[in-house]
Design a protein around this motif. Structure first.
Motif, short mmCIF file in Angstrom:
data_model
loop_
_atom_site.label_atom_id
_atom_site.label_comp_id
_atom_site.label_asym_id
_atom_site.label_seq_id
_atom_site.Cartn_x
_atom_site.Cartn_y
_atom_site.Cartn_z
N TRP B 19 0.84 -1.21 0.00
CA TRP B 19 0.00 0.00 0.00
C TRP B 19 0.87 1.26 0.00
CZ3 TRP B 19 -3.80 -2.18 -1.86
CH2 TRP B 19 -4.36 -3.33 -1.32
N ALA B 109 -1.90 3.53 2.61
CA ALA B 109 -3.26 3.00 2.46
C ALA B 109 -4.29 4.09 2.65
CB ALA B 109 -3.48 1.87 3.47
N LEU B 112 -4.42 6.46 -0.27
CA LEU B 112 -5.14 5.85 -1.40
C LEU B 112 -6.66 5.96 -1.20
CD1 LEU B 112 -3.08 2.57 -1.98
CD2 LEU B 112 -3.26 4.49 -3.56
N ILE B 157 -8.88 -3.01 1.08
CA ILE B 157 -7.50 -2.97 1.60
C ILE B 157 -7.38 -3.81 2.87
CG2 ILE B 157 -5.83 -1.43 2.75
CD1 ILE B 157 -6.49 0.70 0.67
N SER B 161 -5.34 -7.33 3.06
CA SER B 161 -4.17 -7.32 3.94
C SER B 161 -4.29 -8.35 5.07
CB SER B 161 -3.98 -5.94 4.57
OG SER B 161 -3.90 -4.95 3.59
#
Lengths: 104, 226
Positions: B19, B109, B112, B157, B161
């Motif tokens: 990320w 992350a 984003l 995400i 993850s």
């Protein structure tokens, strides 16, 4: 486009997303502050809960990590600094622009 | 208002690297585009003010839906555009993480996620305006949709993850995180409405601030302009 279609579409979006939000609210433990809700949900999974959607008595508070870490002054200083730089730049650009208009 | 509220060490190392690399890639692309295309100085000034507003509201917990904070990322996107808006998303996340609100390891992350809100709201608003929508429904719908896109990315995400020390298998984690994303959809409605009102107000008094040519022509014709 007809105005009723625009607002009708937006109303549909509001109704659908509010419904999904209500499901998310109860499925993730009900009336919990966002940070606690996040930690509990990813550690323990879905747990039904209720409570008020709006809790006026709680008031608007500064985020826990800042409040509890004693960093409120630093936060205020950063906001003031960013505001001063932004407003200063804006005034400077507005005064120095040829014609003084507002074109993009 | 999507934001990954997990502490340091919550994601495995490979996920942090992934990320962060994607976040750096996005910022590099945005910086390249800004250098290549240039940017209006007034937009930079507006971006400074938008960053201040976003950072301030980011840290305020309002007593709705159990206690949430807003981002104003959709408003930032509509006002500052997708390029400067993405830079603002990074700046706000860096300052927030520095104050303990959000992990430093999750900067990539979270950038984003917030950049998705910025970009989604900007293009949603522009697309609806080009389809001849009024300013308020276009801004509110674009903002709501952009914020919902950010919530979906946030969920993706986390599920991709996995979370260290979580007792949940991946499928249960996906269901739990879907609940979090669902809550964010509800919050997106509130922030979307607020964004719609603010953009409508700005369009009425300073249409140039939102780069809205249709609104500029309308206000010029009626003479209602500050």
């Amino acid at each position: 486009m007809d105005r009723w279609k625009q607002y009708g579409s937006f109303l549909g979006l509001v109704v659908a997303f509010t419904g999904i939000g209500l499901w998310g609210f109860t499925a993730t433990g009900g009336a919990l502050p966002y940070g606690k809700r996040f930690a509990k949900t990813v550690q323990r999974g879905v747990q039904d809960g209720g409570g008020p959607l709006v809790d006026v008595g709680r008031g608007v508070v500064i985020a826990g990590p800042i409040r509890q870490g004693g960093l409120v002054l630093e936060w205020v200083a950063l906001v003031a600094l960013l505001s001063a730089v932004g407003i200063g730049l804006y005034v400077y650009v507005d005064r120095t622009r040829i014609g003084g208009g507002g074109s993009r | 208002m999507a934001h990954i509220h997990l502490g340091e060490g919550s994601f495995p190392l490979w996920a942090l690297a992934l990320w962060t690399a994607l976040g750096i890639g996005l910022i590099a692309l945005v910086t390249y585009r800004i250098r290549k295309k240039g940017v209006d100085p007034s937009r930079i000034a507006l971006a400074g003010i938008a960053a201040a507003a976003s950072f301030a509201v980011f840290q305020l917990n309002v007593p709705v839906w159990g206690g949430i904070h807003m981002n104003f990322t959709a408003l930032v996107g509509i006002l500052a555009g997708p390029l400067l808006g993405t830079i603002i998303a990074l700046v706000v996340n860096v300052f927030s993480a520095a104050l303990g609100h959000g992990a430093i390891g999750l900067l990539g992350a979270n950038t984003l996620v917030n950049a998705t809100e910025v970009i989604g709201a900007y293009y949603g608003f522009r697309w609806l305006r080009s389809a001849d929508w009024d300013t308020f429904p276009a801004a509110a719908s674009g903002a709501t949709a952009g914020l919902a896109a950010g919530a979906i990315l946030m969920a993706v995400i986390i599920v991709v993850s996995g979370v260290n020390n979580s007792a949940l298998p991946r499928t249960d984690l996906a269901i739990a995180v879907a609940g979090m994303a669902g809550l964010n959809f509800g919050v997106a409605v509130i922030e979307g409405l607020l964004t719609g009102f603010i953009v409508r107000f700005l369009a009425a008094i300073r249409p140039d601030l939102i780069g809205d040519e249709a609104e500029s022509k309308r206000t010029d014709a009626t003479g209602v302009n500050a």
